[in-house]
Design an enzyme around this catalytic site. Sequence first.
Site, PDB file in Angstrom:
ATOM      1  N   ASP A  46       0.825  -1.207   0.000  1.00  0.00           N
ATOM      2  CA  ASP A  46       0.000   0.000   0.000  1.00  0.00           C
ATOM      3  C   ASP A  46       0.862   1.262   0.000  1.00  0.00           C
ATOM      4  O   ASP A  46       0.486   2.278  -0.577  1.00  0.00           O
ATOM      5  CB  ASP A  46      -0.927  -0.006   1.214  1.00  0.00           C
ATOM      6  CG  ASP A  46      -1.815  -1.234   1.215  1.00  0.00           C
ATOM      7  OD1 ASP A  46      -2.273  -1.628   0.141  1.00  0.00           O
ATOM      8  OD2 ASP A  46      -2.030  -1.807   2.299  1.00  0.00           O
ATOM      9  N   ASN A 120      -4.883   8.593   1.519  1.00  0.00           N
ATOM     10  CA  ASN A 120      -5.203   7.954   2.800  1.00  0.00           C
ATOM     11  C   ASN A 120      -5.816   8.933   3.796  1.00  0.00           C
ATOM     12  O   ASN A 120      -6.922   8.737   4.280  1.00  0.00           O
ATOM     13  CB  ASN A 120      -3.949   7.365   3.433  1.00  0.00           C
ATOM     14  CG  ASN A 120      -3.800   5.875   3.159  1.00  0.00           C
ATOM     15  OD1 ASN A 120      -4.719   5.240   2.657  1.00  0.00           O
ATOM     16  ND2 ASN A 120      -2.647   5.339   3.489  1.00  0.00           N
ATOM     17  N   ARG A 146      -8.105  19.884  22.073  1.00  0.00           N
ATOM     18  CA  ARG A 146      -6.770  19.919  22.687  1.00  0.00           C
ATOM     19  C   ARG A 146      -6.225  18.493  22.736  1.00  0.00           C
ATOM     20  O   ARG A 146      -6.953  17.580  23.136  1.00  0.00           O
ATOM     21  CB  ARG A 146      -6.818  20.513  24.094  1.00  0.00           C
ATOM     22  CG  ARG A 146      -7.058  22.001  24.123  1.00  0.00           C
ATOM     23  CD  ARG A 146      -7.016  22.596  25.513  1.00  0.00           C
ATOM     24  NE  ARG A 146      -7.456  23.978  25.462  1.00  0.00           N
ATOM     25  CZ  ARG A 146      -8.718  24.374  25.383  1.00  0.00           C
ATOM     26  NH1 ARG A 146      -9.688  23.472  25.376  1.00  0.00           N
ATOM     27  NH2 ARG A 146      -9.028  25.657  25.316  1.00  0.00           N
TER      28      ARG A 146
END
Length: 259
Positions: A46, A120, A146
């Site tokens: 991949d 991706n 955060r």
Amino acid sequence: MKRFITINRGDEESKRLCKYIRESMVKKNFTIDEKNPELIIYVGGDGTLLKAFHEYLDILDNVSFVGIHTGTLGFSTDYTAQEVEEFLENIDNEPVIEEKQVLEVECYNTHTSKHYYALNEVRVENIVKTQAMDLYLDSTYFETFRGNGVCISAQYGSTAYNRSIGGAVIYPGLELLQVTEISGIHHRHSRSLGAPLIMNPNIQVTLKSDSFDHALLCYDHLHIHLDDIHEIRVRNSDKRMKFAHFKEISHIDRLNALF
Ligand code: NAP
Ligand code: MN
């Protein structure tokens, strides 16, 4: 699809297999065309596809990809190295084309904007200090995050980084955007959604911060430093990446091989 090129991972086995495929295909009257291929045969895994995708980004409309697996995983590849003869037989058939969304990201500072694409995912990640950022969905404020960062992916990238941070694996055929948190801080004074958010693909996700110092924008295997950036916009692009399937493999079988 007579004009083709091969791309390999760079290891000896992949190089050898590429050479064999090229020679066999030229004998079958296919033509090697580095500039204007119709078919990109990637040999590796991949990660090899991601490299091929970014190298041929400008001609995505005209090309399709097919993969032969010599790697450790090869989720996207249709053939293994042992099945190369089957591949060379199938290559004369008309393939079924499967299209994948391509993400687009723009990074702004007061002077300029920079523009990138990803297959991706797009990640904004800071491992040096807590990254605070405001998330907007289209022009509406959604939350203040955060933590280490956020990952934005579409269907194809759902099994990559997104999966390892608890995002949903998405079945092919669905177009969407998924926002997944990376190590979010959740306590009495700081709370973000804390769960993957899956949205309609037409929504633009905007991330704003007074400081992205030390943060990176990672897009697939590539990255830039965000120190001078204050706003990042991620959306589904007009581009599509095309897989050429010369044989049928069920998505369930691919998933089973992955898990
Ligand atoms: P890489 O070694 O090229 O890839 C890391 C692993 O992710 C490899 O095993 C690769 O498979 C697999 N992979 C890539 N895209 C996939 C997909 N869509 N579905 C399922 N598996 C996939 O690493 P890299 O060059 O740093 O980064 C490239 C990509 O790898 C990134 O876009 C990211 O999604 C993924 N990644 C994942 C993690 C994680 O899960 N924690 C960490 C780093 C990177 P092959 O072995 O077949 O190439
Ligand atoms: Mn760097």
